[in-house]
Scaffold this motif. Structure first.
Motif, mmCIF file in Angstrom:
data_model
loop_
_atom_site.group_PDB
_atom_site.id
_atom_site.type_symbol
_atom_site.label_atom_id
_atom_site.label_comp_id
_atom_site.label_asym_id
_atom_site.label_seq_id
_atom_site.Cartn_x
_atom_site.Cartn_y
_atom_site.Cartn_z
ATOM 1 N N PHE A 103 11.539 14.925 9.836
ATOM 2 C CA PHE A 103 10.961 13.175 9.466
ATOM 3 C C PHE A 103 11.270 12.105 10.491
ATOM 4 N N VAL A 154 9.573 6.143 1.692
ATOM 5 C CA VAL A 154 8.848 7.629 2.026
ATOM 6 C C VAL A 154 8.925 8.321 0.277
ATOM 7 N N ILE A 208 8.337 12.425 -1.149
ATOM 8 C CA ILE A 208 8.978 13.474 -0.981
ATOM 9 C C ILE A 208 8.597 14.647 -1.614
ATOM 10 N N VAL A 216 16.200 12.559 1.670
ATOM 11 C CA VAL A 216 16.635 12.178 1.785
ATOM 12 C C VAL A 216 18.093 10.709 1.852
ATOM 13 N N ALA A 233 17.103 9.486 4.816
ATOM 14 C CA ALA A 233 15.878 7.914 4.811
ATOM 15 C C ALA A 233 17.052 7.179 4.855
ATOM 16 N N ARG A 234 18.095 7.294 3.597
ATOM 17 C CA ARG A 234 18.779 6.167 3.586
ATOM 18 C C ARG A 234 19.541 5.406 4.235
ATOM 19 N N THR A 237 13.560 3.543 1.493
ATOM 20 C CA THR A 237 13.531 4.194 -0.178
ATOM 21 C C THR A 237 12.854 5.197 -0.310
ATOM 22 N N PRO A 238 13.595 6.232 -0.557
ATOM 23 C CA PRO A 238 13.201 7.762 -0.972
ATOM 24 C C PRO A 238 12.721 7.843 -3.006
ATOM 25 N N VAL A 295 17.844 8.595 -7.041
ATOM 26 C CA VAL A 295 16.361 8.488 -6.769
ATOM 27 C C VAL A 295 15.407 8.600 -7.492
#
Length: 198
Positions: A52, A64, A66, A90, A93-94, A99-100, A148
């Protein structure tokens, strides 16, 4: 131009489908984003978690996607472990202002898969579709709890009856063909436009 990284396994990489016909390329053209395909065939969610930072954070994307878990299940990885890996991605990412979005893995065309002679999952072929369904349901629930966005790649690969649409898969029964990639691109485009008003 904003960037989107798609992190996943062969469903993202685009096994045996030309680059221009993969869902990531089709979505890039429609959304006007730079979409970077970081799919690796055979990878697991643990591998995705390990990749990641260098493959997503370093590129500084806005989004992103996933998409993983099928290979984990094939190796007998518990659903809870898969969820832990995906939602660790997740959280990271945040933390890095990315933004996931979580994609739901595709169903499989079991009849075609059984004819390929692959080493079967630990529980056998017959149980695998139910395990995929369980993973999908758990992903939807966890994503809702974590607020999400979910991309339902799975839905358009089923007929009205609920049976898998075999016409959207390559002969191996696992990977989408060109028509399948077009369905995946459409699902992503629709979701991004609805949630982020592209």
């Amino acid at each position: 131009m904003q960037k989107m990284v798609c992190l996943g396994d062969s469903l993202t990489e685009g096994a045996d489908v030309e680059k221009g016909f993969r869902w990531t390329s089709l979505a890039a053209n429609a959304l006007g984003l730079e979409v970077i395909n970081c799919g690796i065939g055979g990878d697991t969610t643990q591998g995705m978690l390990a990749r990641f930072y260098p493959e997503v954070v370093v590129r500084k994307p806005a989004f992103v996607v996933i998409l993983g878990g099928t290979n984990d299940l094939w190796w007998g990885t518990p659903v809870n472990t898969i969820l832990a890996n995906i939602f660790s991605i997740v959280c990271q990412a945040r933390y890095h202002d990315v933004t996931p979005m979580v994609g739901l893995p595709l169903p499989i065309d079991l009849l075609s898969v059984e004819q390929q002679g692959y080493a079967p999952p630990p529980d056998g072929y017959a149980q695998f579709p139910a395990r995929l369904d369980e993973l999908g349901a758990r992903l939807v629930s966890a994503a809702s709890d974590s607020e999400v966005p979910v991309i339902d790649f799975n839905r358009d690969f089923r007929l009205v009856s609920g049976a898998v649409d075999r016409g959207l898969f390559l002969d191996d029964g696992l990977h989408p063909n060109r028509a399948g990639h077009a369905k995946m691109a459409a699902a992503l485009i629709l979701r991004v436009r609805r949630v982020f008003h592209f």
